[in-house]
Design a protein around this motif. Structure first.
Motif, PDB file in Angstrom:
ATOM      1  N   GLY A 169      34.621  29.143  41.994  1.00 20.34           N
ATOM      2  CA  GLY A 169      33.899  30.378  42.270  1.00 20.34           C
ATOM      3  C   GLY A 169      34.817  31.572  42.370  1.00 20.34           C
ATOM      4  N   ALA A 170      34.263  32.746  42.137  1.00 15.33           N
ATOM      5  CA  ALA A 170      34.988  34.010  42.268  1.00 15.33           C
ATOM      6  C   ALA A 170      34.077  35.019  42.955  1.00 15.33           C
ATOM      7  CB  ALA A 170      35.430  34.535  40.905  1.00 15.33           C
ATOM      8  N   LEU A 171      34.615  35.727  43.924  1.00 14.27           N
ATOM      9  CA  LEU A 171      33.844  36.708  44.669  1.00 14.27           C
ATOM     10  C   LEU A 171      34.305  38.117  44.319  1.00 14.27           C
ATOM     11  CD1 LEU A 171      31.769  37.434  46.855  1.00 14.27           C
ATOM     12  CD2 LEU A 171      33.595  37.193  48.554  1.00 14.27           C
ATOM     13  N   ASN A 172      33.344  38.957  43.954  1.00 13.29           N
ATOM     14  CA  ASN A 172      33.590  40.361  43.643  1.00 13.29           C
ATOM     15  C   ASN A 172      32.813  41.242  44.613  1.00 13.29           C
ATOM     16  OD1 ASN A 172      34.801  40.039  40.662  1.00 13.29           O
ATOM     17  ND2 ASN A 172      33.008  38.714  40.827  1.00 13.29           N
ATOM     18  N   ILE A 187      31.060  45.151  44.832  1.00 13.08           N
ATOM     19  CA  ILE A 187      30.514  46.121  43.893  1.00 13.08           C
ATOM     20  C   ILE A 187      30.599  47.525  44.473  1.00 13.08           C
ATOM     21  CG2 ILE A 187      28.536  46.709  42.438  1.00 13.08           C
ATOM     22  CD1 ILE A 187      27.408  43.885  43.183  1.00 13.08           C
ATOM     23  N   GLY A 188      31.271  48.413  43.767  1.00 13.16           N
ATOM     24  CA  GLY A 188      31.315  49.817  44.134  1.00 13.16           C
ATOM     25  C   GLY A 188      30.434  50.634  43.216  1.00 13.16           C
ATOM     26  N   ARG A 189      30.390  51.917  43.448  1.00  9.38           N
ATOM     27  CA  ARG A 189      29.544  52.801  42.639  1.00  9.38           C
ATOM     28  C   ARG A 189      30.005  52.847  41.193  1.00  9.38           C
ATOM     29  NH1 ARG A 189      26.665  58.417  44.001  1.00  9.38           N
ATOM     30  NH2 ARG A 189      26.056  57.112  45.756  1.00  9.38           N
ATOM     31  N   GLU A 190      31.309  52.801  40.984  1.00 11.96           N
ATOM     32  CA  GLU A 190      31.863  52.898  39.628  1.00 11.96           C
ATOM     33  C   GLU A 190      32.741  51.716  39.257  1.00 11.96           C
ATOM     34  OE1 GLU A 190      34.043  56.523  39.784  1.00 11.96           O
ATOM     35  OE2 GLU A 190      32.265  57.815  39.823  1.00 11.96           O
ATOM     36  N   THR A 191      33.034  50.851  40.216  1.00  8.47           N
ATOM     37  CA  THR A 191      34.052  49.820  40.014  1.00  8.47           C
ATOM     38  C   THR A 191      33.581  48.481  40.552  1.00  8.47           C
ATOM     39  OG1 THR A 191      35.753  51.527  40.304  1.00  8.47           O
ATOM     40  CG2 THR A 191      36.476  49.232  40.454  1.00  8.47           C
ATOM     41  N   LEU A 192      33.929  47.416  39.829  1.00 11.94           N
ATOM     42  CA  LEU A 192      33.774  46.061  40.338  1.00 11.94           C
ATOM     43  C   LEU A 192      35.150  45.597  40.805  1.00 11.94           C
ATOM     44  CD1 LEU A 192      31.712  43.689  40.638  1.00 11.94           C
ATOM     45  CD2 LEU A 192      32.730  42.755  38.543  1.00 11.94           C
ATOM     46  N   TYR A 193      35.205  45.110  42.050  1.00  7.49           N
ATOM     47  CA  TYR A 193      36.478  44.704  42.650  1.00  7.49           C
ATOM     48  C   TYR A 193      36.546  43.183  42.743  1.00  7.49           C
ATOM     49  CZ  TYR A 193      36.543  49.599  44.147  1.00  7.49           C
ATOM     50  OH  TYR A 193      36.514  50.975  44.178  1.00  7.49           O
ATOM     51  N   GLY A 194      37.383  42.572  41.937  1.00  9.04           N
ATOM     52  CA  GLY A 194      37.602  41.139  42.039  1.00  9.04           C
ATOM     53  C   GLY A 194      38.477  40.828  43.231  1.00  9.04           C
ATOM     54  N   ARG A 195      38.013  39.929  44.114  1.00  5.00           N
ATOM     55  CA  ARG A 195      38.753  39.697  45.337  1.00  5.00           C
ATOM     56  C   ARG A 195      39.252  38.259  45.507  1.00  5.00           C
ATOM     57  NH1 ARG A 195      41.529  41.147  46.432  1.00  5.00           N
ATOM     58  NH2 ARG A 195      41.748  40.950  48.664  1.00  5.00           N
ATOM     59  N   TYR A 196      38.347  37.278  45.483  1.00  2.00           N
ATOM     60  CA  TYR A 196      38.772  35.922  45.837  1.00  2.00           C
ATOM     61  C   TYR A 196      38.308  34.919  44.799  1.00  2.00           C
ATOM     62  CZ  TYR A 196      39.232  38.447  50.210  1.00  2.00           C
ATOM     63  OH  TYR A 196      39.567  39.391  51.146  1.00  2.00           O
ATOM     64  N   TRP A 197      39.151  33.911  44.600  1.00  2.99           N
ATOM     65  CA  TRP A 197      38.875  32.851  43.635  1.00  2.99           C
ATOM     66  C   TRP A 197      39.328  31.532  44.226  1.00  2.99           C
ATOM     67  CZ3 TRP A 197      37.901  29.974  39.315  1.00  2.99           C
ATOM     68  CH2 TRP A 197      38.807  28.963  39.002  1.00  2.99           C
ATOM     69  N   GLY A 198      38.664  30.453  43.833  1.00  6.95           N
ATOM     70  CA  GLY A 198      39.115  29.127  44.226  1.00  6.95           C
ATOM     71  C   GLY A 198      38.334  28.064  43.480  1.00  6.95           C
ATOM     72  N   CYS A 199      38.799  26.831  43.585  1.00  6.38           N
ATOM     73  CA  CYS A 199      38.139  25.737  42.881  1.00  6.38           C
ATOM     74  C   CYS A 199      38.462  24.414  43.575  1.00  6.38           C
ATOM     75  CB  CYS A 199      38.587  25.681  41.421  1.00  6.38           C
ATOM     76  SG  CYS A 199      40.372  25.359  41.213  1.00  6.38           S
TER      77      CYS A 199
END
Length: 395
Positions: free
Chosen positions: A283-286, A288-300
């Motif tokens: 999984g990956a957690l993003n 959401i901003g008004r103009e930007t998607l922020y990728g934050r955390y990933w794991g498996c």
């Protein structure tokens, strides 16, 4: 306006100020009912860090939020923390600490204006519209005075905006440049439109990686809002723990953070899950901003070829295009992002050093480092995956 009319206060908890007051400075753009430019300085995000125990006693991040009032009106605020280490910052000063302490000084505690554990560019000096100059001046002066009064070694504001860096430099703060890799949306209609902008070789490689990733034996879903269920966080916590243990030794966020964020920030998040037979394996957690998607955390819990690239980079691009977002910030470091369409950009921070001699040494270092960062960005951009003017590259 008379600067003497401004009262600067330090708050030990965000619960001491209402969300409406804080957000009037942190995200005034939401007055139109839309999203904040970024969710990380909102009252709900910072309070979730506090209430979950991710910051506070025993974490090395002790809240010391700055607020500035003019005739009783909150005109500015800043997420300020007293730090007993340099972990979770992503613009690192370990070498500064080592040099300072080798010379007999005490580097910690220090003061940090930042969003903990979040290497995303955004405003750090949160000012109510109409009070920009006087508000930032009050916060800078207040933070420096707090540092001097408590005899701490230094004050840092990390991942601030370029405009804040320029204004801070005019106030006498030291500026530092770093770099990240961001994906920029050139008004692409879909992912194929993005691929068409790349060289033939890079385009083929990305298609191959996406095919390999999707061959893991299940399906990939992107969930937002009410589609994210409480049980999803049990699974994602396993992913986050695994990544945190490998990168930092222990996770920065507590399990409770995700439960609180689920209640207060579900609409601010996009959770990408790779599922097989009813169970998520990555999984990956993003955010959401008004103009930007922020990728934050990933794991498996299972390793499959290219699944990391698919969930963290390509699905993020899909989401940004589908929702008309201007960019994707995929977090700190990672030159491997370059081949996947993420180009190097300059990031900024501001610094105050109490000791004049050490401040002079750091200033000279920052000048040299800034030139090196600029040269590296230029070289890496030239190696980017996008088509050059060579007609053969357009076949």
């Amino acid at each position: 306006m008379d600067q003497a009319q401004i009262e600067v206060q330090v708050l030990g908890s965000l619960s001491q100020i209402s969300a409406a007051d804080w957000d009037s400075c942190a995200c005034p753009e939401t007055a139109d009912g839309g999203r904040p430019l970024d969710p990380f300085t909102t009252h709900r995000f910072l309070l979730a860090l506090e209430e979950s125990g991710s910051v506070g006693r025993g974490t090395g991040w002790q809240p010391q939020y700055l607020t500035a009032y003019l005739d009783g009106l909150l005109i500015a605020a800043a997420p300020l923390y007293a730090k007993s280490h340099s972990q979770g910052e992503y613009i690192f000063d370990h070498s500064w600490a080592h040099a300072y302490e080798s010379a007999g000084g005490r580097y910690y505690p220090k003061l940090q204006i930042a969003v903990p554990f979040t290497p995303a560019t955004g405003r750090r000096f949160l000012v109510r519209p109409g009070y920009e100059a006087i508000g930032m001046s009050a916060l800078v002066q207040g933070a420096v005075q707090l540092a001097a009064d408590n005899r701490v070694s230094s004050l840092h504001a990390t991942f601030c905006t370029e405009a804040e860096a320029l204004a801070g430099a005019e106030m006498g703060l030291l500026t530092r440049s770093s770099q990240q890799f961001h994906w920029l949306n050139d008004t692409y209609s879909d992912f194929d439109g993005f691929l068409a902008a790349l060289s033939s070789r890079k385009r083929k490689n990305i298609r191959k990686e996406r095919a390999q990733a999707c061959d893991f034996g299940g399906e990939i879903r992107t969930l937002t809002g009410s589609d994210i269920q409480p049980e999803h966080w049990d699974t994602f916590w396993q992913f986050y723990q695994d990544t945190g243990a490998r990168k930092w030794g222990s996770p920065y966020l507590t399990r409770q953070f995700f439960d609180i964020a689920h209640e207060t920030m579900a609409d601010d998040m996009a959770l990408v899950l790779a599922e097989r037979d009813g169970y998520a394996v990555a999984g990956a957690l993003n955010f959401i901003g008004r103009e930007t998607l922020y990728g934050r955390y990933w794991g498996c819990t299972e390793h499959h070829p290219c699944l990391h690239f698919e969930l963290c980079y390509y699905r993020a691009i899909d989401f940004a295009i589908a929702h008309g977002l201007a960019r994707v910030e995929a977090g700190a470091q990672g030159e491997h992002k370059l081949a996947r369409g993420y180009l190097p950009v300059r990031t900024h921070s501001l610094h105050w050093i109490g000791d004049p001699g050490f401040a002079d040494a750091v200033s000279k270092y920052l000048d040299a480092e800034g030139r090196a960062v600029g040269e590296e960005i230029e070289i890496l951009t030239d190696y980017g995956p996008f088509r050059k003017s060579n007609p053969e590259e357009q076949q």
